[in-house]
Write a protein that holds these residues in place. Sequence first.
Motif, PDB file in Angstrom:
ATOM      1  N   ALA A 210     -54.225  27.867  10.291  1.00  0.00           N
ATOM      2  CA  ALA A 210     -52.777  28.105  10.257  1.00  0.00           C
ATOM      3  C   ALA A 210     -52.206  27.521  11.543  1.00  0.00           C
ATOM      4  O   ALA A 210     -52.890  27.465  12.568  1.00  0.00           O
ATOM      5  CB  ALA A 210     -52.477  29.598  10.158  1.00  0.00           C
ATOM      6  N   VAL A 211     -50.970  27.043  11.470  1.00  0.00           N
ATOM      7  CA  VAL A 211     -50.318  26.431  12.634  1.00  0.00           C
ATOM      8  C   VAL A 211     -48.943  27.074  12.800  1.00  0.00           C
ATOM      9  O   VAL A 211     -48.192  27.194  11.826  1.00  0.00           O
ATOM     10  CB  VAL A 211     -50.129  24.904  12.460  1.00  0.00           C
ATOM     11  N   VAL A 212     -48.633  27.495  14.016  1.00  0.00           N
ATOM     12  CA  VAL A 212     -47.332  28.103  14.309  1.00  0.00           C
ATOM     13  C   VAL A 212     -46.654  27.281  15.401  1.00  0.00           C
ATOM     14  O   VAL A 212     -47.248  27.028  16.456  1.00  0.00           O
ATOM     15  CB  VAL A 212     -47.504  29.562  14.802  1.00  0.00           C
ATOM     16  N   TYR A 213     -45.434  26.828  15.120  1.00  0.00           N
ATOM     17  CA  TYR A 213     -44.648  26.094  16.121  1.00  0.00           C
ATOM     18  C   TYR A 213     -43.571  27.023  16.660  1.00  0.00           C
ATOM     19  O   TYR A 213     -42.852  27.659  15.898  1.00  0.00           O
ATOM     20  CB  TYR A 213     -43.972  24.874  15.485  1.00  0.00           C
ATOM     21  N   PRO A 223     -41.301  19.590  25.060  1.00  0.00           N
ATOM     22  CA  PRO A 223     -42.660  19.660  24.517  1.00  0.00           C
ATOM     23  C   PRO A 223     -42.765  20.837  23.550  1.00  0.00           C
ATOM     24  O   PRO A 223     -42.236  21.902  23.807  1.00  0.00           O
ATOM     25  CB  PRO A 223     -43.526  19.907  25.744  1.00  0.00           C
ATOM     26  N   ARG A 224     -43.435  20.616  22.459  1.00  0.00           N
ATOM     27  CA  ARG A 224     -43.597  21.702  21.493  1.00  0.00           C
ATOM     28  C   ARG A 224     -44.658  22.683  21.954  1.00  0.00           C
ATOM     29  O   ARG A 224     -45.568  22.320  22.678  1.00  0.00           O
ATOM     30  CB  ARG A 224     -44.082  21.111  20.173  1.00  0.00           C
ATOM     31  N   LYS A 225     -44.546  23.902  21.468  1.00  0.00           N
ATOM     32  CA  LYS A 225     -45.617  24.875  21.688  1.00  0.00           C
ATOM     33  C   LYS A 225     -46.235  25.153  20.329  1.00  0.00           C
ATOM     34  O   LYS A 225     -45.544  25.543  19.392  1.00  0.00           O
ATOM     35  CB  LYS A 225     -45.054  26.157  22.299  1.00  0.00           C
ATOM     36  N   MET A 226     -47.542  24.919  20.245  1.00  0.00           N
ATOM     37  CA  MET A 226     -48.250  25.129  18.988  1.00  0.00           C
ATOM     38  C   MET A 226     -49.327  26.181  19.191  1.00  0.00           C
ATOM     39  O   MET A 226     -50.014  26.180  20.200  1.00  0.00           O
ATOM     40  CB  MET A 226     -48.989  23.846  18.564  1.00  0.00           C
ATOM     41  N   THR A 227     -49.466  27.047  18.201  1.00  0.00           N
ATOM     42  CA  THR A 227     -50.621  27.938  18.140  1.00  0.00           C
ATOM     43  C   THR A 227     -51.384  27.563  16.876  1.00  0.00           C
ATOM     44  O   THR A 227     -50.781  27.417  15.816  1.00  0.00           O
ATOM     45  CB  THR A 227     -50.183  29.415  18.062  1.00  0.00           C
ATOM     46  N   VAL A 228     -52.682  27.382  17.005  1.00  0.00           N
ATOM     47  CA  VAL A 228     -53.522  27.044  15.847  1.00  0.00           C
ATOM     48  C   VAL A 228     -54.508  28.185  15.658  1.00  0.00           C
ATOM     49  O   VAL A 228     -55.171  28.607  16.608  1.00  0.00           O
ATOM     50  CB  VAL A 228     -54.269  25.707  16.077  1.00  0.00           C
ATOM     51  N   VAL A 263     -61.471  35.574  13.684  1.00  0.00           N
ATOM     52  CA  VAL A 263     -60.356  34.622  13.791  1.00  0.00           C
ATOM     53  C   VAL A 263     -60.278  34.128  15.242  1.00  0.00           C
ATOM     54  O   VAL A 263     -60.469  34.901  16.180  1.00  0.00           O
ATOM     55  CB  VAL A 263     -59.023  35.291  13.378  1.00  0.00           C
ATOM     56  N   ILE A 264     -60.018  32.839  15.405  1.00  0.00           N
ATOM     57  CA  ILE A 264     -59.925  32.228  16.745  1.00  0.00           C
ATOM     58  C   ILE A 264     -58.516  31.681  16.939  1.00  0.00           C
ATOM     59  O   ILE A 264     -57.968  31.025  16.049  1.00  0.00           O
ATOM     60  CB  ILE A 264     -60.921  31.047  16.875  1.00  0.00           C
ATOM     61  N   GLU A 265     -57.948  31.940  18.101  1.00  0.00           N
ATOM     62  CA  GLU A 265     -56.609  31.438  18.432  1.00  0.00           C
ATOM     63  C   GLU A 265     -56.729  30.282  19.425  1.00  0.00           C
ATOM     64  O   GLU A 265     -57.384  30.402  20.451  1.00  0.00           O
ATOM     65  CB  GLU A 265     -55.783  32.571  19.048  1.00  0.00           C
ATOM     66  N   LEU A 266     -56.095  29.156  19.098  1.00  0.00           N
ATOM     67  CA  LEU A 266     -56.075  27.975  19.969  1.00  0.00           C
ATOM     68  C   LEU A 266     -54.620  27.623  20.277  1.00  0.00           C
ATOM     69  O   LEU A 266     -53.709  28.049  19.572  1.00  0.00           O
ATOM     70  CB  LEU A 266     -56.757  26.783  19.271  1.00  0.00           C
ATOM     71  N   HIS A 267     -54.430  26.822  21.327  1.00  0.00           N
ATOM     72  CA  HIS A 267     -53.062  26.412  21.698  1.00  0.00           C
ATOM     73  C   HIS A 267     -53.051  24.937  22.057  1.00  0.00           C
ATOM     74  O   HIS A 267     -54.091  24.366  22.389  1.00  0.00           O
ATOM     75  CB  HIS A 267     -52.573  27.200  22.926  1.00  0.00           C
ATOM     76  N   ASN A 268     -51.831  24.354  22.032  1.00  0.00           N
ATOM     77  CA  ASN A 268     -51.753  23.002  22.579  1.00  0.00           C
ATOM     78  C   ASN A 268     -51.693  23.083  24.103  1.00  0.00           C
ATOM     79  O   ASN A 268     -51.161  24.029  24.681  1.00  0.00           O
ATOM     80  CB  ASN A 268     -50.560  22.223  22.015  1.00  0.00           C
ATOM     81  N   ILE A 298     -55.301  20.197  21.502  1.00  0.00           N
ATOM     82  CA  ILE A 298     -55.526  21.605  21.156  1.00  0.00           C
ATOM     83  C   ILE A 298     -56.751  22.104  21.926  1.00  0.00           C
ATOM     84  O   ILE A 298     -57.798  21.461  21.918  1.00  0.00           O
ATOM     85  CB  ILE A 298     -55.770  21.761  19.643  1.00  0.00           C
ATOM     86  N   VAL A 299     -56.587  23.258  22.599  1.00  0.00           N
ATOM     87  CA  VAL A 299     -57.677  23.799  23.420  1.00  0.00           C
ATOM     88  C   VAL A 299     -57.801  25.311  23.202  1.00  0.00           C
ATOM     89  O   VAL A 299     -56.884  25.956  22.694  1.00  0.00           O
ATOM     90  CB  VAL A 299     -57.442  23.536  24.935  1.00  0.00           C
ATOM     91  N   HIS A 300     -58.935  25.846  23.609  1.00  0.00           N
ATOM     92  CA  HIS A 300     -59.160  27.296  23.628  1.00  0.00           C
ATOM     93  C   HIS A 300     -58.752  27.811  24.997  1.00  0.00           C
ATOM     94  O   HIS A 300     -59.059  27.182  26.013  1.00  0.00           O
ATOM     95  CB  HIS A 300     -60.651  27.567  23.381  1.00  0.00           C
ATOM     96  N   GLY A 301     -58.075  28.946  25.044  1.00  0.00           N
ATOM     97  CA  GLY A 301     -57.582  29.478  26.322  1.00  0.00           C
ATOM     98  C   GLY A 301     -58.671  29.668  27.367  1.00  0.00           C
ATOM     99  O   GLY A 301     -58.420  29.577  28.564  1.00  0.00           O
TER     100      GLY A 301
END
Length: 347
Positions: A210-213, A223-228, A263-268, A298-301
């Motif tokens: 899933a992708v959240v902008y 710059p956009r903020k994305m959560t994947v 579930v894993i949360e990633l970000h741009n 896209i990276v892991h925190g």
Amino acid sequence: LCPPPAVTTSDEEDDSDSSTKPIRSEKKKNPVSLFQTGGDPPKEKKTKKKAPPKVAESEEETPETPQKNSNKKGKGKKSKKVKEERTPSPAIEVDNLEEFVLQPAPQGVTVKCRVTRDKKGMDRGLYPTYYLHMDNDKKVFLLAGRKRKKSKTSNYLISIDPTDLSRGGENFIGKLRSNLMGTKFTVFDNGANPDRANADWSNVRQELSAVVYETNVLGFKGPRKMTVIIPGMNADNERVPIRPRNDNDGLLMRWQNKNMDNVIELHNKAPVWNDETQSYVLNFHGRVTHASVKNFQIVHGSDPDYIVMQFGRVADDAFTMDYNYPLCAVQAFAIALSSFDGKLACE
């Protein structure tokens, strides 16, 4: 009207290979552990494979990795030499296309691809077709995607055949669907709708991502903020199947409710403002050459040096898309397709 696009590449264009990233962070800690969430392991144990071939390449690359953001000429020459000795992408065999595009990238290997956008035809760019190929000498075709017409929300079909983009065809491999606002997207495989589930639920579609902008203070102009959000991996490094029974059980709802089991949360990665160029800058190691609001990493925190995926423009209708474990081609391609969507793009 849009201001000049927000994200550019850094000066360090010599190093055309982003695969230095996983290697550098592996010394620190194995990035594979970031994505393990348990889940039920499959009945048969599968051994880890495909990682060893990377060793020879990593020896060449280690000297230049600490030089991430500097422009010392000596190091630049070194990376140029390495570039000549290396093909753009490791030799990855695609024996069974359907299997390959759903399998996680081999550990320690960056799968390098190219996305091309075809705006020809009657629809004048409203419904372009997107093609994904391996970015190597053979240019192996992987996936095609196209926005469906007559759909209330943005809905992209993904196919393993460049000419058959039909929902009912046997080449249908997945889809990307947005919410009404066009700010949240869900990626499905080609399984059945929950309404048509069989008794043991095994035929029901999986949610792959899933992708959240998020809108920022500049709307979508900065710059956009994305959560994947992606399913985690089990002890055998295989994706934990997430088969929601209804809309309240999907990746987006789990994430919103902070139910992060499996579930894993990633970000741009946030770009950095550069006063000299008056633009936001990300270091793509030469894989991206054009400024664009669509460029992202896209990276892991917990390990921002390990690039799970990066995407960026190299020509008007051509983009590079590189992905690493644990993503598969369908996940990465769908995340890239979401960035083209009309409500987000202001280019």
